[in-house]
Write a protein that holds these residues in place. Structure first.
Motif, PDB file in Angstrom:
ATOM      1  N   TYR A 171      -5.570  -5.095  -5.052  1.00 36.90           N
ATOM      2  CA  TYR A 171      -5.941  -3.894  -5.789  1.00 36.90           C
ATOM      3  C   TYR A 171      -7.413  -3.509  -5.639  1.00 36.90           C
ATOM      4  CZ  TYR A 171      -1.333  -4.124  -7.906  1.00 36.90           C
ATOM      5  OH  TYR A 171       0.016  -4.140  -8.101  1.00 36.90           O
ATOM      6  N   GLU A 172      -8.260  -4.455  -5.243  1.00 37.68           N
ATOM      7  CA  GLU A 172      -9.668  -4.120  -5.020  1.00 37.68           C
ATOM      8  C   GLU A 172      -9.829  -3.101  -3.895  1.00 37.68           C
ATOM      9  OE1 GLU A 172     -12.237  -7.977  -6.458  1.00 37.68           O
ATOM     10  OE2 GLU A 172     -11.472  -7.948  -4.404  1.00 37.68           O
ATOM     11  N   HIS A 173      -8.840  -2.996  -3.044  1.00 38.02           N
ATOM     12  CA  HIS A 173      -8.899  -2.071  -1.917  1.00 38.02           C
ATOM     13  C   HIS A 173      -8.317  -0.695  -2.244  1.00 38.02           C
ATOM     14  CE1 HIS A 173     -10.267  -5.281   0.649  1.00 38.02           C
ATOM     15  NE2 HIS A 173      -9.294  -6.040   0.166  1.00 38.02           N
ATOM     16  N   THR A 174      -8.069  -0.424  -3.507  1.00 32.69           N
ATOM     17  CA  THR A 174      -7.536   0.874  -3.908  1.00 32.69           C
ATOM     18  C   THR A 174      -8.606   1.686  -4.622  1.00 32.69           C
ATOM     19  OG1 THR A 174      -6.835   0.271  -6.146  1.00 32.69           O
ATOM     20  CG2 THR A 174      -5.310  -0.269  -4.341  1.00 32.69           C
ATOM     21  N   ASP A 175      -8.306   2.953  -4.838  1.00 24.25           N
ATOM     22  CA  ASP A 175      -9.221   3.833  -5.566  1.00 24.25           C
ATOM     23  C   ASP A 175      -8.866   3.921  -7.041  1.00 24.25           C
ATOM     24  OD1 ASP A 175     -10.635   4.418  -3.249  1.00 24.25           O
ATOM     25  OD2 ASP A 175      -9.351   6.113  -2.766  1.00 24.25           O
ATOM     26  N   ARG A 235       0.833  -1.204   0.000  1.00 22.94           N
ATOM     27  CA  ARG A 235       0.000   0.000   0.000  1.00 22.94           C
ATOM     28  C   ARG A 235       0.871   1.258   0.000  1.00 22.94           C
ATOM     29  NH1 ARG A 235      -4.912   1.556   0.455  1.00 22.94           N
ATOM     30  NH2 ARG A 235      -5.741  -0.508   0.848  1.00 22.94           N
ATOM     31  N   GLY A 247      -7.230  -9.189  -5.214  1.00 24.07           N
ATOM     32  CA  GLY A 247      -7.630  -8.878  -3.838  1.00 24.07           C
ATOM     33  C   GLY A 247      -6.954  -7.638  -3.293  1.00 24.07           C
TER      34      GLY A 247
END
Length: 62
Positions: free
Chosen positions: A55-59, A30, A53
């Motif tokens: 990259y799904e938590h990025t904007d 991150r 998984g």
């Protein structure tokens, strides 16, 4: 940890981000991604099945 810079023709797209297995899960990925966005203008990602998984938590858009 070792950082290496690679500048593709499309500098807004991050194509590769690697961490050694023993460095994963502590926030380094991150931090590297945030640095790429802040300092290099990255706005898009190339994603593969192994990294979805993360990259799904990025904007950023894939």
């Amino acid at each position: 940890m070792q950082l290496r810079e690679y500048r593709p023709a499309d500098c807004q797209r991050l194509e590769m981000l690697f961490l050694a297995a023993d460095e994963r899960g502590v926030g380094l990925g991150r931090q590297m991604l945030e640095c790429a966005v802040r300092h290099y203008g990255v706005r898009k990602l190339t994603v593969n099945a192994q990294t979805v998984g993360f990259y799904e938590h990025t904007d950023l858009s894939a």
